[in-house]
Design a protein around this motif. Structure first.
Motif, short mmCIF file in Angstrom:
data_model
loop_
_atom_site.label_atom_id
_atom_site.label_comp_id
_atom_site.label_asym_id
_atom_site.label_seq_id
_atom_site.Cartn_x
_atom_site.Cartn_y
_atom_site.Cartn_z
N LEU A 1 7.07 22.00 -5.39
CA LEU A 1 8.20 22.79 -5.88
C LEU A 1 7.80 24.24 -6.12
N LEU A 2 6.63 24.44 -6.73
CA LEU A 2 6.17 25.80 -6.97
C LEU A 2 5.86 26.51 -5.65
N GLY A 3 5.31 25.76 -4.67
CA GLY A 3 5.06 26.34 -3.35
C GLY A 3 6.34 26.78 -2.66
N LEU A 4 7.38 25.93 -2.72
CA LEU A 4 8.67 26.28 -2.13
C LEU A 4 9.28 27.50 -2.82
N LEU A 5 9.23 27.51 -4.15
CA LEU A 5 9.78 28.64 -4.90
C LEU A 5 9.04 29.93 -4.56
N SER A 6 7.72 29.86 -4.46
CA SER A 6 6.93 31.05 -4.13
C SER A 6 7.22 31.52 -2.71
N ALA A 7 7.38 30.55 -1.78
CA ALA A 7 7.64 30.91 -0.38
C ALA A 7 8.98 31.63 -0.23
N TYR A 8 10.02 31.10 -0.85
CA TYR A 8 11.33 31.74 -0.72
C TYR A 8 11.41 33.04 -1.52
N THR A 9 10.64 33.14 -2.61
CA THR A 9 10.55 34.41 -3.33
C THR A 9 9.86 35.46 -2.47
N LEU A 10 8.78 35.05 -1.80
CA LEU A 10 8.07 35.96 -0.90
C LEU A 10 8.97 36.41 0.24
N GLU A 11 9.79 35.48 0.76
CA GLU A 11 10.71 35.83 1.84
C GLU A 11 11.73 36.87 1.38
N SER A 12 12.17 36.76 0.13
CA SER A 12 13.19 37.68 -0.39
C SER A 12 12.64 39.07 -0.62
N PHE A 13 11.38 39.17 -1.09
CA PHE A 13 10.82 40.46 -1.47
C PHE A 13 9.82 41.02 -0.47
N SER A 14 9.60 40.31 0.67
CA SER A 14 8.59 40.78 1.63
C SER A 14 8.91 42.11 2.30
N PRO A 15 10.20 42.55 2.46
CA PRO A 15 10.42 43.88 3.05
C PRO A 15 9.75 45.01 2.28
N VAL A 16 9.57 44.80 0.98
CA VAL A 16 8.88 45.81 0.17
C VAL A 16 7.37 45.73 0.39
N ILE A 17 6.90 44.53 0.72
CA ILE A 17 5.45 44.31 0.86
C ILE A 17 4.95 44.69 2.25
N MET A 18 5.69 44.25 3.30
CA MET A 18 5.21 44.42 4.67
C MET A 18 5.52 45.82 5.19
N PRO A 19 4.56 46.52 5.79
CA PRO A 19 4.80 47.86 6.34
C PRO A 19 5.62 47.81 7.62
N GLU A 20 6.07 48.96 8.09
CA GLU A 20 6.97 49.04 9.24
C GLU A 20 6.30 48.63 10.55
N MET A 21 4.97 48.66 10.61
CA MET A 21 4.28 48.32 11.84
C MET A 21 4.42 46.84 12.20
N PHE A 22 4.79 45.98 11.22
CA PHE A 22 4.95 44.56 11.48
C PHE A 22 6.32 44.29 12.08
N VAL A 23 6.37 43.40 13.09
CA VAL A 23 7.64 43.01 13.69
C VAL A 23 8.49 42.25 12.69
N ASP A 24 7.87 41.29 11.99
CA ASP A 24 8.56 40.53 10.94
C ASP A 24 8.23 41.14 9.59
N ARG A 25 9.02 42.10 9.16
CA ARG A 25 8.78 42.70 7.85
C ARG A 25 9.18 41.74 6.74
N SER A 26 10.21 40.94 6.99
CA SER A 26 10.61 39.91 6.05
C SER A 26 9.96 38.60 6.49
N LEU A 27 9.01 38.12 5.71
CA LEU A 27 8.30 36.90 6.09
C LEU A 27 9.26 35.72 6.10
N PRO A 28 9.46 35.09 7.26
CA PRO A 28 10.38 33.96 7.32
C PRO A 28 9.74 32.70 6.77
N VAL A 29 10.54 31.83 6.21
CA VAL A 29 10.05 30.55 5.68
C VAL A 29 10.82 29.44 6.38
N LYS A 30 10.08 28.50 6.92
CA LYS A 30 10.71 27.36 7.59
C LYS A 30 9.93 26.09 7.23
#
Length: 382
Positions: free
Chosen positions: A309-338
């Motif tokens: 549960l904590l892993g799922l919560l952390s993964a979807y939280t990371l997906e929501s806030f990853s545009p702030v974390i990932m620089p523009e050089m990355f194709v996937d700035r928003s880390l997808p979770v599947k």
């Protein structure tokens, strides 16, 4: 419930609490948490990589011999997304600079890749900045596309060419495509080869078995190539990457399971006198064994549930806030979770089965004979 409270209280609050077992539970929690987080993000990134490639190259490529008008009508009637083109290997020449490319002559069709939708390709040539750099091309330059496979005998087998304007550069977000591929209108390529043909149709959705059989029945269809068949190295690499991650975390779970066996052996040994008192009060040895295994199983499974549960919560939280974390050089700035059933089995079902097995082994070793309880009972009176 009373036995569960007894186990938990003794495990975490007693002065002789079992540190090894607590560390094993913590390791199990961290392993399940990391596996869900890493596997969810990794599967999402791999899925996006595959989807980007399929959006450009199609899920299927139908090789044709002719114009494919009958197949055209079938695809339209069945509302199948497709594009029609003539693909050939050629050269792009700009002054004294020349570079090999794969030329795609695109027809007006139902579907166009997203990175080409906003561009006008009639009498123009679209390419990536990478290809342009190799031939020193700038927007607005007139360049030649050359087909060495098509020659004019009248001019001494001189390779045919056509002059086109490079209007602007495009970016497909796929380095393998951007490195060699260029796009223009189908009529420009047909003018180059002196034929009104297309040699392939790209399908941008999944086909059923019946649809595949029907398409193969058309006389001008030579073959249907699935995306997975033409990208076997990539599919293998992604699968290997996934399996290595799963193996490493599975090995960690096995080591944690062995720690649980060792921790339970010490834990049960410290509770031996309590178990003997239960036995004296009339509880059978099998009942004590069953209750002990069930309660330890509840504790370990609860640890895995909280970790997942904590892993799922952390993964979807990371997906929501990853545009702030990932620089523009990355194709996937928003880390997808599947999260797939396959990853769920390895992050929850597999560790649960493994911990149940190790708990059973530890319980069986400890509660294997009444003689151990009798020895303990005799030692108390001495």
């Amino acid at each position: 419930m009373h036995f569960l409270k007894f186990f938990i209280k003794y495990l975490f609050q007693a002065k002789t609490r079992q540190g090894l077992l607590i560390m094993a539970m913590a390791g199990l929690f961290v392993s399940s948490f990391c596996l869900v987080l890493v596997q969810g993000v990794l599967t999402g990134l791999q899925g996006n990589r595959v989807e980007r490639s399929k959006e450009i190259e199609g899920s299927y490529v139908i090789k044709l011999n002719g114009d494919g008008l009958e197949l055209d009508q079938y695809l339209i009637d069945n509302k199948i997304k497709y594009s029609k083109e003539y693909e050939l290997e050629g050269l792009v020449k700009n002054g004294n600079y020349i570079t090999p490319v794969i030329i795609h002559g695109l027809a007006s069709s139902v579907h166009v890749a997203d990175f080409l939708k906003d561009n006008e390709i009639k009498s123009q040539l679209l390419m990536s900045a990478y290809v342009a750099q190799k031939a020193m091309i700038r927007p607005g330059d007139d360049v030649q596309i050359i087909s060495p496979a098509h020659t004019d005998a009248f001019f001494g087998d001189l390779a045919r060419y056509k002059t086109l304007e490079v209007s602007e550069f495009v970016d497909s977000k796929d380095p393998a495509i951007d490195e060699f591929h260029v796009w223009t209108d189908l009529r420009s390529v047909q003018s180059l080869i002196r034929k009104r043909d297309v040699n392939q149709i790209r399908i941008y959705q999944k086909l059923s078995t019946d649809q595949t059989v029907k398409i193969l029945s058309f006389s001008n269809v030579k073959d249907i190539i699935r995306w997975e068949s033409s990208h076997q190295n990539l599919v293998y690499a992604l699968s290997l990457e996934n399996n290595v991650i799963l193996f490493l975390f599975s090995a960690t779970v096995v080591l944690v399971g062995l720690s649980i066996v060792a921790g339970l052996s010490i834990f049960f040994n410290r509770l031996k006198q309590d178990f003997v008192s239960f036995w004296i009060l009339g509880m059978s040895l099998q009942r004590i064994k069953k209750v002990g295994a069930i309660n330890i199983g509840i504790v370990t499974i609860s640890t895995l549930v909280f970790g997942n549960l904590l892993g799922l919560l952390s993964a979807y939280t990371l997906e929501s806030f990853s545009p702030v974390i990932m620089p523009e050089m990355f194709v996937d700035r928003s880390l997808p979770v599947k999260i797939t059933l396959y990853s769920f089995n390895f992050s929850f079902v597999f560790p649960v089965l493994l911990t149940i097995l190790f708990t059973y082994i530890a319980s069986t070793r400890f509660f294997n004979s009444k003689n151990d309880f009798l020895k303990t009972l005799r030692s108390i009176g001495r």
